[in-house]
Design a protein around this motif. Structure first.
Motif, short mmCIF file in Angstrom:
data_model
loop_
_atom_site.label_atom_id
_atom_site.label_comp_id
_atom_site.label_asym_id
_atom_site.label_seq_id
_atom_site.Cartn_x
_atom_site.Cartn_y
_atom_site.Cartn_z
N SER A 66 -8.56 -24.35 55.37
CA SER A 66 -9.42 -23.37 54.87
C SER A 66 -9.09 -22.42 54.07
O SER A 66 -9.67 -21.79 53.20
CB SER A 66 -9.90 -22.68 56.06
N ALA A 67 -7.37 -22.40 53.50
CA ALA A 67 -7.00 -21.88 52.37
C ALA A 67 -6.59 -22.70 51.21
O ALA A 67 -5.86 -22.44 50.66
CB ALA A 67 -5.65 -20.93 52.91
N ARG A 68 -7.48 -23.62 51.03
CA ARG A 68 -7.00 -24.79 50.04
C ARG A 68 -7.29 -24.25 48.62
O ARG A 68 -6.34 -24.52 47.90
CB ARG A 68 -7.96 -26.07 50.22
N TYR A 69 -7.99 -23.21 48.49
CA TYR A 69 -8.17 -22.69 47.00
C TYR A 69 -7.01 -21.71 46.69
O TYR A 69 -6.47 -21.73 45.73
CB TYR A 69 -9.66 -21.79 46.81
N LEU A 70 -6.56 -20.81 47.80
CA LEU A 70 -5.35 -19.87 47.53
C LEU A 70 -4.31 -20.87 47.41
O LEU A 70 -3.44 -20.86 46.48
CB LEU A 70 -5.32 -19.33 48.74
N ALA A 71 -4.01 -21.83 48.39
CA ALA A 71 -2.80 -22.88 48.32
C ALA A 71 -2.93 -23.33 46.76
O ALA A 71 -1.79 -23.68 46.30
CB ALA A 71 -2.89 -23.70 49.58
N GLY A 72 -4.08 -23.85 46.49
CA GLY A 72 -4.08 -24.58 45.19
C GLY A 72 -3.60 -23.76 44.09
O GLY A 72 -2.97 -24.47 43.12
N VAL A 73 -4.16 -22.40 43.78
CA VAL A 73 -3.64 -21.57 42.74
C VAL A 73 -2.11 -21.43 42.86
O VAL A 73 -1.24 -21.29 41.93
CB VAL A 73 -4.14 -20.57 42.52
N LEU A 74 -1.58 -21.30 44.18
CA LEU A 74 -0.22 -21.00 44.30
C LEU A 74 0.69 -22.39 43.86
O LEU A 74 1.63 -22.15 43.09
CB LEU A 74 0.02 -20.86 45.96
N VAL A 75 0.40 -23.44 44.20
CA VAL A 75 1.41 -24.62 44.07
C VAL A 75 0.96 -25.36 42.53
O VAL A 75 1.76 -26.04 42.13
CB VAL A 75 1.26 -25.58 45.37
N GLY A 76 -0.34 -24.89 42.31
CA GLY A 76 -0.87 -25.75 40.89
C GLY A 76 -1.18 -26.99 41.25
O GLY A 76 -0.67 -27.98 40.69
N ALA A 77 -2.31 -27.21 42.18
CA ALA A 77 -2.79 -28.34 42.78
C ALA A 77 -3.56 -29.23 41.75
O ALA A 77 -4.28 -28.61 40.92
CB ALA A 77 -3.73 -27.99 44.00
#
Lengths: 326, 329
Positions: A66-77
């Protein structure tokens, strides 16, 4: 060694998985999100870096949950995928001929129907979180029992009591009533397992053709009481695959690998250094129209990394232009 | 000049051009409430009992926003528009609900439309009674009604013949501007979106569903793009005789599109909608029978965007991977 990372940030737990170039699992982590997704992603990245052998190079990273977009910007997905696809990809990796996937997590539960390796139907719980991990957690702590012991004790039941599983509020009052009547704890626990399974099959499993092999994954698959309740009800053996609790993260890593290999491109991974960056979140109300949306803003080392939460894409656009300027 | 307020909710989406033409021909000025916002939903749901469905809550919010802006508010009670098919009780009682929960509301124009019971004659009488507020000249009423009907026919044929959505046709009629949905890019999948227009085209309550679908590369077809006969056949195939007034938007469109070349069908329904809960189940069973991908999305005022986006993305992924698989086979 080449590494593909998968990060699955769910409501209750954060999962990380690292695969090598042959899609073998090198390391995995299972952490409690504790309402702090950013901190947990940072901590998870720090911990998983330690699991990796020297000389390992990250070739790709995918996020889900559910936090995939947040995690995405953090790690550079390289890929940001929904949980359904990630779980389906993860499960087919371990059980290629899987036809049904049960996934029960902290706050949601899903059923995924596959035929010949392709998702043909799925359902997620809608407005109700009855029968998910959080509820089991809550009941375990009410009985001052560790969630890890819940399932084992439930298996000792001889004469399970019937508990209403339609609603967690009713289930709880039902359980208290049965306790006060003098029923044994293990019978109540297994009764609860049966109630949750009934609720799951009657709600999201309604009208779905459940064919074996059935794979059960997600955090709740740790609970042998639930596994047995499913098997008793369906008269089918369930497969609880290894690493079932990090299956979403494994799926995200596999999707990242697929993305990188099919497009032959370089990863956008920001590096393990993000663990030491300082991220701040704040929110504000946008007053541009009558909707008064709450916009969340994520800053990394003083720069805007992302903004979202609006009904329109005004702030998402702004954050993109800010990034270009930076 | 008398001003008539029309709430931008419920049947607005399919009848507004007709209603507007009618009142304008009678010499009235027409104002509409602004599109739904958080304020509309909050003010509406604060007035009605919690069990009321979302679209009615939204409707009340729109009526509240018209207070002080017009002399009358148009809230028809549409009971039936054909024989032996009835509208939801919430539509029947709409004027009464509005009077009860929005006491500060200007006087209502609330004709009773009940074709099933009163027939055409009753319908004409209702229209004359409604027009009395503006004119005593029956010829003028007839002329206004005919113009309104012409306008409605034009409006309907636009969506059917040009394959555009109601909201697109509406903005074209209102501003003369083609909306941005025209000239869509070649897409990866065709999705039929079914449901009532007040759910499909209220961008606030459905979180811009249509736009999100297009952004994911789908070409979208909707109930009003299908021919009336196609929708009727859809209803007949699934349940025989229609029971609900707007059955064609759900059962009819579902039946029609499930048998067509579309890649998948998505239904959007409002939480707490009685008729839809029955109709969607019928469509769902049919989808299983013809094994066409189908998904129903339920929305209510608390719906978080995340759950909706996840389902939508997963559905599109499913279609894409399925196409790849079928392509290989």
């Amino acid at each position: 060694m080449e590494i593909y990372l998968g990060v699955d940030v769910g409501s209750v737990t954060t999962k990380l998985a690292a695969l090598d170039e042959n899609e073998g699992l090198v390391g995995s982590l299972y952490l409690r999100t504790q309402g702090k997704p950013i901190v947990m992603v940072q901590q998870g990245m720090r911990d998983i870096a330690e699991c990796l052998p020297a000389g390992a190079v990250v070739r790709g990273v995918g996020t889900t949950g559910s936090a995939r977009y947040l995690a995405g910007v953090l790690v550079g997905a390289d890929v940001v995928k929904n949980e359904i696809t990630a779980h389906a990809v993860g499960a087919t990796h371990y059980v290629p001929d899987v036809q049904t996937i049960f996934e029960i997590g902290g706050q949601d539960s899903k059923i995924i129907i596959l035929r010949q390796g392709v998702v043909v139907d799925f359902a997620m719980n809608t407005v109700c979180a009855a029968g998910t991990g959080s509820f089991l957690d809550q009941q375990a702590s009410r009985l001052s029992m560790k969630i890890e012991d819940f399932g084992r004790q439930a298996l000792e039941s001889q004469m399970p009591v019937r508990i209403a599983g339609r609603c967690t509020v009713f289930a709880e009052s039902d359980m208290i009533h049965k306790q006060q009547m003098g029923h044994r704890t293990e019978d109540i626990l297994y009764g609860l397992c049966e109630a949750l399974v009934r609720n799951y099959l009657n709600n999201i499993g309604l009208g779905k053709e459940i064919l074996p092999p059935v794979v059960f994954q997600g955090g709740v698959a740790f609970n042998p009481g639930i596994v047995r309740a499913f098997e008793d009800t369906l008269k089918t053996k369930l497969i609880v695959p290894p690493y079932h609790e990090v299956m979403g993260a494994i799926g995200a890593a596999l999707l990242a690998k697929e993305e990188i290999e099919s497009h032959r491109r370089e990863t956008q991974f920001r590096g393990f250094g993000i663990s030491d960056m300082s991220f701040h979140t704040s929110s504000f109300e946008c007053k541009a129209c009558a909707n008064i949306c709450e916009i969340a803003q994520i800053m990394g080392d003083g720069k805007v990394v992302a903004r979202w939460g609006g009904r329109c894409d005004m702030w998402e656009r702004t954050s993109a232009s800010v990034e270009q300027q930076a | 000049m008398t001003t008539v307020g029309i709430p931008q909710a419920l049947l607005y989406y399919q009848y507004y051009p007709m209603w507007k033409t009618f009142f304008q021909h009678l010499g009235a000025q027409v104002v509409t409430s602004p599109p739904t916002t958080r304020g509309t939903v909050t003010s509406g749901s604060a007035r009605v009992v919690a069990e009321t469905c979302l679209p009615v809550k939204v409707f009340c919010g729109h009526v509240i926003s018209l207070v002080g802006k017009c002399d009358y508010v148009f809230v028809p009670s549409i009971r039936s528009i054909e024989r032996d098919a009835y509208n939801c009780s919430k539509f029947l009682g709409l004027p009464d609900v509005v009077k009860a929960v929005v006491p500060e509301c200007p006087p209502l124009l609330d004709p009773d439309i009940d074709i099933s019971k009163e027939g055409k004659r009753g319908f004409y009488l209702a229209i004359y009674a409604l027009a009395r507020r503006f004119t005593w000249n029956p010829l003028k009423v007839k002329e206004a009604a005919e113009a309104a009907w012409q306008c409605h026919m034009r409006f309907q044929s636009q969506t059917r013949e040009e394959g555009i959505t109601l909201s697109c046709a509406l903005s074209r009629m209102e501003d003369g501007m083609p909306s941005d949905e025209e000239g869509v890019n070649p897409s990866s999948a065709t999705i039929a979106l079914i449901g009532h227009p007040y759910v499909l085209y209220d961008e606030y309550i459905n979180h811009r569903f249509l736009q999100r679908l297009r952004q994911l590369g789908a070409q979208v077809v909707t109930p009003e793009m299908a021919q009336i006969q196609e929708l009727d056949r859809g209803v007949t195939r699934l349940i025989g005789k229609p029971y609900w007034t707007y059955e064609d938007e759900v059962t009819g469109a579902g039946g029609h599109y499930l048998d067509s070349q579309v890649d998948g069908v998505i239904a959007i329904i409002a939480f707490g909608c009685g008729p839809d809960s029955v109709m969607i189940d019928v469509v769902k069973r049919y989808a299983q029978r013809v094994s066409k991908p189908f998904m129903a999305i339920t929305i209510d005022e608390h719906t978080a965007e995340a759950g909706l986006v996840t389902r939508l993305e997963a559905f599109m992924d499913m279609l894409r991977r399925r196409q790849g698989w079928e392509g290989k086979a």
